[in-house]
Enzyme design. Structure first.
Site, PDB file in Angstrom:
ATOM      1  N   SER A  17      72.347  90.870  12.253  1.00 11.42           N
ATOM      2  CA  SER A  17      73.592  91.154  11.517  1.00 11.42           C
ATOM      3  C   SER A  17      73.317  91.347  10.029  1.00 11.42           C
ATOM      4  O   SER A  17      74.032  92.097   9.362  1.00 11.42           O
ATOM      5  CB  SER A  17      74.640  90.056  11.753  1.00 11.42           C
ATOM      6  OG  SER A  17      74.264  88.847  11.139  1.00 11.42           O
ATOM      7  N   ASN A  18      72.283  90.691   9.501  1.00 13.97           N
ATOM      8  CA  ASN A  18      71.924  90.927   8.098  1.00 13.97           C
ATOM      9  C   ASN A  18      71.366  92.336   7.895  1.00 13.97           C
ATOM     10  O   ASN A  18      71.646  92.975   6.881  1.00 13.97           O
ATOM     11  CB  ASN A  18      70.903  89.878   7.620  1.00 13.97           C
ATOM     12  CG  ASN A  18      71.580  88.602   7.159  1.00 13.97           C
ATOM     13  OD1 ASN A  18      72.280  88.598   6.153  1.00 13.97           O
ATOM     14  ND2 ASN A  18      71.401  87.528   7.910  1.00 13.97           N
ATOM     15  N   HIS A  44      67.571  82.818   3.431  1.00 12.54           N
ATOM     16  CA  HIS A  44      67.565  81.494   4.064  1.00 12.54           C
ATOM     17  C   HIS A  44      69.001  80.966   4.055  1.00 12.54           C
ATOM     18  O   HIS A  44      69.684  81.064   3.036  1.00 12.54           O
ATOM     19  CB  HIS A  44      66.639  80.552   3.282  1.00 12.54           C
ATOM     20  CG  HIS A  44      66.478  79.215   3.943  1.00 12.54           C
ATOM     21  ND1 HIS A  44      65.663  79.030   5.039  1.00 12.54           N
ATOM     22  CD2 HIS A  44      67.066  78.025   3.696  1.00 12.54           C
ATOM     23  CE1 HIS A  44      65.736  77.764   5.420  1.00 12.54           C
ATOM     24  NE2 HIS A  44      66.595  77.126   4.625  1.00 12.54           N
TER      25      HIS A  44
HETATM   26  C1  GRF Z   1      70.384  84.167   9.389  1.00 10.98           C
HETATM   27  O1  GRF Z   1      71.136  82.996   9.314  1.00 10.98           O
HETATM   28  C2  GRF Z   1      69.199  84.077   8.448  1.00 10.98           C
HETATM   29  O2  GRF Z   1      69.468  83.368   7.285  1.00 10.98           O
HETATM   30  C3  GRF Z   1      68.213  83.321   9.272  1.00 10.98           C
HETATM   31  O3  GRF Z   1      68.392  83.814  10.581  1.00 10.98           O
HETATM   32  C4  GRF Z   1      69.712  84.324  10.741  1.00 10.98           C
HETATM   33  C5  GRF Z   1      69.586  85.735  11.189  1.00 10.98           C
HETATM   34  O4  GRF Z   1      70.800  86.281  11.585  1.00 10.98           O
HETATM   35  N1  GRF Z   1      66.901  83.390   8.721  1.00 10.98           N
HETATM   36  P1  GRF Z   1      70.918  87.835  11.940  1.00 10.98           P
HETATM   37  O5  GRF Z   1      69.848  88.143  12.967  1.00 10.98           O
HETATM   38  O6  GRF Z   1      70.727  88.604  10.667  1.00 10.98           O
HETATM   39  O7  GRF Z   1      72.289  88.009  12.499  1.00 10.98           O
END
Ligand code: GRF
Length: 198
Positions: free
Chosen positions: A16-17, A110
């Site tokens: 999702s990021n 993070h």
């Molecule tokens: C996020 O909470 C990031 O901070 C951590 O893993 C998660 C990844 O989420 N390192 P996504 O795959 O981007 O939805």
């Protein structure tokens, strides 16, 4: 940086990021290019996102490339002309060779306010559980440079969110994730404009 940000993503999960950054590029909030997405996990949800947007993507792991996984990752990133590596939920250790190959331009996000709640074992729900157990009033998201130690690279930007009295690790994770989606693109925008120097 005067050159366009040419981003290569490493992600192990849903991505999702990655999606939030792609959306910022698409809506012209961020001047950058999503060049390639790499995952160590063949079933990673991030591959669906890559396919929808026609972004080149590769499954590279110690099973696909047991001899030299890091070299294979570097080669794929270089092949797509990447000048900045974006870790987004990538669950594998980053070797110094990869950091050096991109002049230290490797960023991570993070889900807590580093330097608290970082380091070995501090990933996923473990982080949010620890924040709640410690009785913190705030948590948040941190974008930082990656160096040779877990979660210890230079902090580039942080965004706080409140911890609410009835939070569960899941509800806190959801609030932090919203902050992550904002802050990762925002940090890249500030790098692109020169406001944040790396
Ligand atoms: C996020 O909470 C990031 O901070 C951590 O893993 C998660 C990844 O989420 N390192 P996504 O795959 O981007 O939805």
């Amino acid at each position: 940086m005067s050159n366009k940000l040419k981003l290569g993503f490493l992600a192990s999960g849903g991505g999702s990021n990655v999606q939030a950054i792609i959306d910022s590029i698409k809506s012209s909030k961020l001047y950058a290019e999503a060049c390639v997405i790499i995952s160590n996990n063949s079933n990673a949800g991030v591959f669906e996102r890559a396919k929808k947007k026609n972004i080149p993507h590769y499954h590279i792991s110690n099973k696909t490339n047991p001899e030299n996984t890091t070299k294979a990752i570097i080669n794929a990133l270089k092949k797509h002309d990447v000048n900045m590596v974006i870790l987004a939920g990538y669950m594998k250790k980053i070797e110094p060779e990869l950091i050096d190959a991109f002049d230290g331009k490797v960023l991570n996000i993070h889900p807590a306010l580093l330097p608290k709640f970082g380091g070995k074992g501090m990933y996923g729900m473990n982080v949010h559980k620890a924040v709640l157990e410690a009785g913190e009033a705030f948590s948040g998201a941190t974008v930082h440079l990656v160096n040779k130690k877990y979660d210890e690279g230079r902090i580039l930007q942080q965004k706080k969110v409140p911890v609410l009295p009835d939070d569960t690790p899941e509800s806190l994770a959801e609030r932090v994730l919203q902050a992550e989606h904002f802050i990762y693109s925002d940090t890249l925008k500030k790098i692109e404009s020169g406001e944040i120097k790396i």
